[in-house]
Design a protein around this motif. Structure first.
Motif, short mmCIF file in Angstrom:
data_model
loop_
_atom_site.label_atom_id
_atom_site.label_comp_id
_atom_site.label_asym_id
_atom_site.label_seq_id
_atom_site.Cartn_x
_atom_site.Cartn_y
_atom_site.Cartn_z
N ALA A 56 0.75 -0.92 -0.01
CA ALA A 56 -0.16 0.10 0.11
C ALA A 56 0.40 1.49 0.10
CB ALA A 56 -0.95 0.34 1.36
N PRO A 57 0.11 2.23 -0.51
CA PRO A 57 1.41 3.51 -0.69
C PRO A 57 1.31 4.07 0.75
CG PRO A 57 -0.79 3.80 -2.16
CD PRO A 57 -0.37 2.73 -1.05
N PRO A 58 2.48 4.84 0.77
CA PRO A 58 2.16 5.28 2.27
C PRO A 58 1.92 5.85 2.68
CG PRO A 58 4.55 5.94 1.06
CD PRO A 58 3.59 4.75 -0.14
N ALA A 59 0.90 6.49 4.09
CA ALA A 59 -0.06 7.39 4.01
C ALA A 59 0.19 8.66 4.14
CB ALA A 59 -0.68 6.43 6.06
N ILE A 77 -4.49 22.28 7.97
CA ILE A 77 -4.07 21.63 7.69
C ILE A 77 -3.39 21.25 6.36
CG2 ILE A 77 -4.40 18.81 7.94
CD1 ILE A 77 -3.54 20.03 10.20
N VAL A 78 -2.24 20.66 5.93
CA VAL A 78 -2.25 20.21 4.85
C VAL A 78 -0.91 18.83 5.15
CG1 VAL A 78 -0.06 21.10 2.78
CG2 VAL A 78 -1.52 22.56 4.03
N CYS A 79 -1.61 18.12 3.37
CA CYS A 79 -0.86 17.06 3.42
C CYS A 79 -0.18 16.63 1.75
CB CYS A 79 -1.91 15.89 3.52
SG CYS A 79 -3.22 15.24 4.64
N ASP A 80 -0.40 17.73 1.59
CA ASP A 80 1.16 17.67 -0.17
C ASP A 80 1.09 19.29 -0.21
OD1 ASP A 80 2.11 17.83 -2.63
OD2 ASP A 80 0.36 15.75 -3.16
N PHE A 81 2.16 19.53 0.05
CA PHE A 81 2.14 21.21 -0.13
C PHE A 81 2.50 21.51 -1.57
CE2 PHE A 81 3.28 21.63 4.48
CZ PHE A 81 3.16 22.05 4.48
N GLY A 82 2.55 20.63 -2.17
CA GLY A 82 2.47 20.86 -3.94
C GLY A 82 1.27 20.49 -4.50
N LYS A 83 0.03 20.30 -4.01
CA LYS A 83 -1.74 21.30 -3.90
C LYS A 83 -1.74 22.10 -3.68
CE LYS A 83 -2.73 16.23 -5.09
NZ LYS A 83 -3.12 14.68 -4.80
N ALA A 166 -5.95 13.60 10.59
CA ALA A 166 -5.91 13.26 8.88
C ALA A 166 -6.13 14.28 8.50
CB ALA A 166 -6.75 11.41 9.66
N CYS A 167 -5.11 13.59 7.31
CA CYS A 167 -5.40 14.74 6.01
C CYS A 167 -6.54 14.49 5.34
CB CYS A 167 -4.48 13.90 4.54
SG CYS A 167 -2.65 13.90 5.25
N PRO A 168 -7.08 15.80 4.82
CA PRO A 168 -9.07 15.39 4.73
C PRO A 168 -8.68 14.62 3.47
CG PRO A 168 -7.75 17.75 5.33
CD PRO A 168 -6.78 17.03 4.87
N ALA A 169 -9.95 14.37 3.24
CA ALA A 169 -9.98 12.96 2.13
C ALA A 169 -10.40 14.07 1.06
CB ALA A 169 -11.79 12.90 2.19
#
Length: 170
Positions: A56-59, A77-83, A166-169
């Motif tokens: 599974a890809p890493p969380a 909350i930020v999970c991907d600074f590229g988005k 957790a990261c937002p959906a």
């Protein structure tokens, strides 16, 4: 009579040779068949390999970004600074649009303490290895006052730390 015996002997010799070859070296056939000689059992074929599911890809790691400037303080909350991502606080939402994970542009337009505010320009993310640690925004901010719009250059400072949220959906 010798002539008659000779063909029989030859026939017997020829027949005996055939019997020797066919019946186990001249011994009479057994009353019942002998069991086969035990040898090592044939190896059982290995079962086919069980298909392995790809890992599974890493969380995604969630980061809490918090800070601001002057009267405004925001958090998100930020999970991907590229988005694209947002920070909210005091009734104002700031929209960040990255050019890369290292930064991009930002903008805001809303109401803060009863006054319309708007502005934005650029931001950058500071990394230590693969971990974001700080973010800074800079640009012109404006506020509409009873005396007319007022603008000024400003700098916002933000801290970044790993979040238990957790990261937002997506």
């Amino acid at each position: 009579m010798i002539d008659v015996v000779r063909p029989c002997v030859l026939l017997a010799v020829a027949t005996g040779t055939l019997l020797l070859a066919a019946c186990g070296r001249g011994q009479p056939p057994p009353d019942r068949p002998e069991p086969p000689v035990a040898s090592e059992p044939a190896p059982t074929p290995a079962p086919p390999p069980t298909p392995v599911a790809p890992p599974a890809p890493p969380a995604a790691v969630a980061y809490k970004v918090e800070g601001g400037a002057d009267a405004w303080h925001g958090v998100g909350i930020v999970c991907d600074f590229g988005k694209p991502f947002e920070l909210k606080g005091g009734g104002l939402t700031v929209h960040f649009t990255p050019d890369s994970k290292d930064g991009g542009s930002y903008r805001y337009d809303g109401t803060l303490e009863g006054f319309r505010v708007y502005g934005g320009e650029a931001y950058s993310v500071e990394w230590v290895g693969a971990t974001p640690v700080k973010m800074k925004g800079w640009g012109v901010g404006s506020v509409d006052t009873p005396m007319g719009p007022r603008s000024s250059n400003g700098i916002e400072q933000y801290t970044i730390e790993r979040s238990a949220e957790a990261c937002p959906a997506a």
